[in-house]
Scaffold this motif. Sequence first.
Motif, mmCIF file in Angstrom:
data_model
loop_
_atom_site.group_PDB
_atom_site.id
_atom_site.type_symbol
_atom_site.label_atom_id
_atom_site.label_comp_id
_atom_site.label_asym_id
_atom_site.label_seq_id
_atom_site.Cartn_x
_atom_site.Cartn_y
_atom_site.Cartn_z
ATOM 1 N N ARG A 15 -2.370 1.896 -12.522
ATOM 2 C CA ARG A 15 -1.598 2.247 -11.411
ATOM 3 C C ARG A 15 -0.962 0.934 -10.927
ATOM 4 N NH1 ARG A 15 -6.013 5.851 -7.897
ATOM 5 N NH2 ARG A 15 -5.951 7.437 -9.228
ATOM 6 N N ARG A 16 0.078 1.083 -10.135
ATOM 7 C CA ARG A 16 0.915 0.086 -9.596
ATOM 8 C C ARG A 16 0.527 -0.112 -8.343
ATOM 9 N NH1 ARG A 16 7.012 0.782 -8.589
ATOM 10 N NH2 ARG A 16 6.795 0.430 -6.289
ATOM 11 N N SER A 17 0.072 -1.150 -7.801
ATOM 12 C CA SER A 17 -0.533 -1.705 -6.584
ATOM 13 C C SER A 17 0.820 -2.077 -5.554
ATOM 14 C CB SER A 17 -1.515 -2.677 -6.470
ATOM 15 O OG SER A 17 -1.228 -3.883 -6.979
ATOM 16 N N CYS A 18 0.812 -1.948 -4.570
ATOM 17 C CA CYS A 18 1.832 -2.398 -3.488
ATOM 18 C C CYS A 18 1.237 -2.858 -2.390
ATOM 19 C CB CYS A 18 2.828 -1.221 -3.073
ATOM 20 S SG CYS A 18 3.656 -0.355 -4.391
ATOM 21 N N THR A 19 1.903 -4.160 -1.801
ATOM 22 C CA THR A 19 1.209 -4.695 -0.766
ATOM 23 C C THR A 19 1.979 -3.934 0.460
ATOM 24 O OG1 THR A 19 3.425 -5.860 -0.241
ATOM 25 C CG2 THR A 19 1.545 -7.058 -1.802
ATOM 26 N N SER A 20 1.005 -4.227 1.751
ATOM 27 C CA SER A 20 1.398 -3.475 2.966
ATOM 28 C C SER A 20 2.932 -3.631 3.158
ATOM 29 C CB SER A 20 0.440 -3.669 3.800
ATOM 30 O OG SER A 20 -0.578 -3.401 3.780
#
Length: 84
Positions: A15-20
């Motif tokens: 999974r790709r994680s994105c910052t807020s």
Amino acid sequence: MAYERVEVLTGRERRRSCTSAEKVRMVEGAFRPGVVVTESARRLGVHECLLYRWRDLMKVGGTSVAEPPGFVAVTITPEPSVME
């Protein structure tokens, strides 16, 4: 139909994680007037339902998309007695 990019996935899919901040930027860009959310999601490489979910979380909890809204402190006081 011509493709601009080809992506080859090998091994386990992660999974790709994105910052807020990235989520806020993506939502702001996807919901500008005249922008089609589906096309914007495809260009960003995320599913459109994520954009709608992040937008709803931003409406409820301010601009923080990372954490869902939590509990609110409540103080219960007794009713004042009525004197006749």
